[in-house]
Design an enzyme around this catalytic site. Structure first.
Site, PDB file in Angstrom:
ATOM      1  N   CYS A 292       0.795  -1.244   0.000  1.00 27.50           N
ATOM      2  CA  CYS A 292       0.000   0.000   0.000  1.00 27.50           C
ATOM      3  C   CYS A 292       0.824   1.289   0.000  1.00 27.50           C
ATOM      4  O   CYS A 292       0.575   2.164  -0.837  1.00 27.50           O
ATOM      5  CB  CYS A 292      -0.980   0.038   1.155  1.00 27.50           C
ATOM      6  N   ARG A 321       6.052 -11.541   5.561  1.00 31.36           N
ATOM      7  CA  ARG A 321       5.418 -11.409   6.873  1.00 31.36           C
ATOM      8  C   ARG A 321       5.884 -12.518   7.793  1.00 31.36           C
ATOM      9  O   ARG A 321       6.025 -13.660   7.370  1.00 31.36           O
ATOM     10  CB  ARG A 321       3.894 -11.460   6.738  1.00 31.36           C
ATOM     11  N   GLN A 339       1.190 -10.933  -3.425  1.00 35.35           N
ATOM     12  CA  GLN A 339      -0.217 -10.536  -3.394  1.00 35.35           C
ATOM     13  C   GLN A 339      -0.621 -10.043  -4.770  1.00 35.35           C
ATOM     14  O   GLN A 339       0.157  -9.327  -5.410  1.00 35.35           O
ATOM     15  CB  GLN A 339      -0.406  -9.356  -2.443  1.00 35.35           C
ATOM     16  N   ASP A 341      -2.312  -7.499  -5.764  1.00 37.90           N
ATOM     17  CA  ASP A 341      -2.772  -6.334  -5.029  1.00 37.90           C
ATOM     18  C   ASP A 341      -3.230  -5.222  -5.957  1.00 37.90           C
ATOM     19  O   ASP A 341      -2.759  -5.135  -7.094  1.00 37.90           O
ATOM     20  CB  ASP A 341      -1.582  -5.829  -4.195  1.00 37.90           C
ATOM     21  N   HIS A 343      -4.702  -0.868  -5.486  1.00 33.46           N
ATOM     22  CA  HIS A 343      -5.242   0.218  -4.675  1.00 33.46           C
ATOM     23  C   HIS A 343      -5.952   1.184  -5.587  1.00 33.46           C
ATOM     24  O   HIS A 343      -5.400   1.583  -6.616  1.00 33.46           O
ATOM     25  CB  HIS A 343      -4.131   0.892  -3.884  1.00 33.46           C
ATOM     26  N   LYS A 423     -14.779  -4.131   5.269  1.00 32.37           N
ATOM     27  CA  LYS A 423     -14.315  -4.919   4.128  1.00 32.37           C
ATOM     28  C   LYS A 423     -15.289  -6.024   3.764  1.00 32.37           C
ATOM     29  O   LYS A 423     -16.131  -6.419   4.569  1.00 32.37           O
ATOM     30  CB  LYS A 423     -12.944  -5.518   4.427  1.00 32.37           C
ATOM     31  N   HIS A 469      -8.434  -1.002  -0.945  1.00 29.56           N
ATOM     32  CA  HIS A 469      -7.411  -2.046  -1.098  1.00 29.56           C
ATOM     33  C   HIS A 469      -8.159  -3.273  -1.588  1.00 29.56           C
ATOM     34  O   HIS A 469      -9.215  -3.590  -1.039  1.00 29.56           O
ATOM     35  CB  HIS A 469      -6.762  -2.449   0.228  1.00 29.56           C
TER      36      HIS A 469
HETATM   37 ZN   LIG Z   1      -3.232  -2.196   0.673  1.00 38.12          ZN
END
Ligand SMILES: [Zn+2]
Ligand SMILES: [Zn+2]
Length: 624
Positions: A292, A321, A339, A341, A343, A423, A469
């Site tokens: 992010c 992680r 990910q 991902d 945004h 979410k 996200h």
């Molecule tokens: Zn994010």
């Protein structure tokens, strides 16, 4: 995902249950645990009982014994349980004064129970009897043992520590399955067998897809060529669809100055999942746990106008992680993963439309991989949250409205939102009806404020954008694990690293086989010729084990006529598809299945899927 503290406070009941059993099935399973304890103490009078709570598919009970239980012991125990069921002994509640109860359990040699009574009981100790057997318990239970209709003791006992603490006496834990009917139990046992057969770690080895090596470290995945090819197919599809869907592709580094994570709040809220900082010329850098802040920095690199919004930045971003070594599990729980991902930075008035768009995108992408059934959750404001109540209300309503518009059933998970916003979580159901958390859509008010994000509104004033996200597949590693298990390694044609094998019957047919393969290759089919000096049956078996979709056997008959190219075809699930069939027809068919990303090979029956009685599919709207 935060890791649980090492020593959770002990709030459990005397049987190790977190609450008194309250659903019918819990009561049933908990009663089955007592049944097990009764059988064990009758067969092994020296065995001390520990705790015995219900589980998701049955129960367990811990025992302190001199010798570990052997498989023969377990079979004898199961038999004894059946005997007690047949006797239909009443299960009766007794309230016994504490001193008397301690005396009673001490006389039976149940020292651990005495310890539990001292720890957890009031002045009156609630006990339940099952004939001569007595246990300290919150209950409730079935009225008698005859009500227990279907159970099975697991083949081997495992070890645990008394009260879960290392250093305490080592207990023998016996697990059992318990269901209301024999049919449900059999179905469950069948699904467990199937799950074992489909285990992605086993198939990953057998199909040479990926590995995890001691030399490189636990929780870190090595993608082998075949796994790598499948990943390429997934990534190509993913990137193409994102470009078509109005996203921009971005890339970001694996480390960044720690300041970035201070601003985002990760060093505060997410520290337990992050690795130690790296010193670079006296400045602290951080291995990224999330993508992010990078996308935020890209957004911030220019002054943005309301006319340009929304921005949709997508990245296959690898993050790291911390996970304790004990919880790592194949591809499903790892320390480094990619990910899928993105945004989205949009105006408040665009939020609803963007969420709907993401939702449509998620279902389209999941369907391409053969996932049509989901469990969907909307998570609302937690106690410790950033942002105002009206912000939360608007965003939560927008999430629910998108789901309702698409007629997707969902459940509300109260207080389970992230600290920065509500979410939607989508768990995909696989062929064994297991739910896997993959997709997520999260609204965020926190980061735009922390990073002072702005755009110039129509009136010339600076405004704060809203951030979304989202991940569709979740993590490529985990999704790959789910794919492997869902298909039991027999990937759809568009993903299969090898789509066809040409098998010459004898050396005389090698040239013809190569000619067949060349024709297929020029049509874009991933094919190879198995020209090893082995028997045809052996080669077929091997291609079958490797789950190659098509096998084409060529010999004298197939190569007889130089003007017509023929092959004898076999399919990994359907078997024989006919001898001396037209090569060009097969090429057309395979190319079509592949380009259409068919999840099964058309009229060919797929491998038998195990039936299941799991939750029924939710309503899915026609969103494709
Ligand atoms: Zn994010
Ligand atoms: Zn009980």
């Amino acid at each position: 995902m935060s890791s649980p503290p090492d020593e959770p406070p002990d709030n459990t009941g005397p049987s190790g249950e977190s609450n008194p059993a309250d659903s019918e099935i819990e009561i049933y399973r908990h009663s089955s645990a007592h049944l097990l304890a009764a059988a064990v103490t009758e067969l092994y009078p020296d065995a001390q009982c520990g705790i015995g709570p219900p589980t998701d598919d049955g129960f367990f009970y811990d025992f302190l014994v001199q010798e570990p239980f052997t498989p023969e012991d377990l079979r004898a125990i199961e038999k004894r349980m059946a005997h007690i069921v047949k006797q239909n002994r009443p299960i009766e509640k007794k309230l016994i004064p504490k001193a008397e109860a301690l005396d009673l359990f001490a006389k039976k040699g149940q020292t651990l129970k005495c310890e539990l009574i001292r720890d957890k009981a009031g002045d009156l100790v609630q006990c339940y009897t099952m004939g001569d057997f007595i246990d300290f318990c919150l209950g409730p239970h079935l009225p008698s043992t005859g009500r227990i209709k279907a159970f099975k003791v697991r083949e081997s006992a495992s070890q645990s520590y008394w009260k879960g603490k290392e250093g305490n006496p080592s207990m023998q834990r016996i697990y059992g399955y318990a269901f209301f009917t024999k049919e449900e139990l059999d179905q469950h046992l069948h699904r467990l067998e199937e799950a074992k057969r489909r285990d992605h770690r086993k198939l990953g080895r057998e199909l040479d897809l990926f590995s995890i090596a001691d030399e490189t470290g636990a929780g870190l995945i090595l993608w082998h060529p075949k796994g790598g090819f499948i990943r390429k197919q997934i990534e190509d599809f993913w990137r193409d669809e994102h470009l078509k869907g109005g996203y921009d592709l971005v890339f970001s580094p694996h480390i960044a100055k720690i300041d970035l994570w201070n601003t985002s709040g990760h060093t505060q809220y997410y520290k337990a999942n992050m690795y130690s900082p790296i010193d670079i010329e006296g400045v602290e850098y951080q291995l990224k746990p999330m993508n992010c802040p990078f996308h935020i920095t890209i957004y911030k690199s220019k002054l943005r106008s309301y006319r340009e919004l929304p921005f949709r930045y997508a990245e296959l971003g690898t993050v790291y992680r911390f996970e304790r070594s004990g919880v790592l599990h194949g591809l499903m729980r790892v320390r480094g993963f990619t990910q899928d991902d993105a945004h989205i930075f949009c105006r408040a008035d665009q939020l609803g439309g963007e969420i709907l768009r993401v939702l449509d995108f998620v279902t389209m992408v999941l369907r391409a991989f053969g996932f049509e059934r989901y469990d969907i959750y909307v998570s609302t404001k937690p106690a410790d949250a950033s942002g105002t109540d009206p912000q939360w209300e608007v965003a939560t309503a927008a999430l629910k409205e998108a789901l309702e518009t698409r007629r997707l059933a969902y459940a509300v998970d109260p207080g389970e939102g992230t600290f920065y916003g509500p979410k939607i979580d989508i768990k995909i159901k696989d062929s064994l009806d297991r739910a896997w958390q993959c997709s997520t859509i999260q609204v965020d008010f926190h980061n735009p404020a922390r990073f002072d994000l702005e755009y110039i509104a129509e009136d010339g004033k600076a405004q704060q954008p809203v951030m979304i996200h989202r991940a569709l597949l979740g993590s490529l590693e985990r999704f790959f694990g789910v794919l492997i298990e869902h298909y039991a390694g027999a990937f759809p044609l568009w993903l299969a690293p090898v789509q066809a094998v040409v098998i010459p019957v004898a050396e005389a047919h090698h040239e013809y086989a190569r000619n067949v393969a060349d024709k297929m290759k020029s049509a874009g089919i991933r094919v190879h010729v198995d020209d090893r000096p082995e028997k045809m049956q052996y080669k077929i078996r091997e291609a079958q084990v490797q789950k190659v979709p098509y096998m084409f056997v060529v010999g004298k008959t197939e190569s007889a006529d130089p003007k017509v190219e023929l092959v004898s075809a076999r399919h990994r699930h359907a078997g024989d598809l006919g001898s001396a069939t037209s090569l060009s027809d097969w090429i057309a068919k395979i190319a079509r299945f592949s380009s259409e990303r068919a999840v099964s090979e058309g009229e060919v029956p797929m491998a038998p899927r195990s039936g299941g009685t799991g939750p029924q599919p939710v309503v899915s709207g026609g969103v494709r």
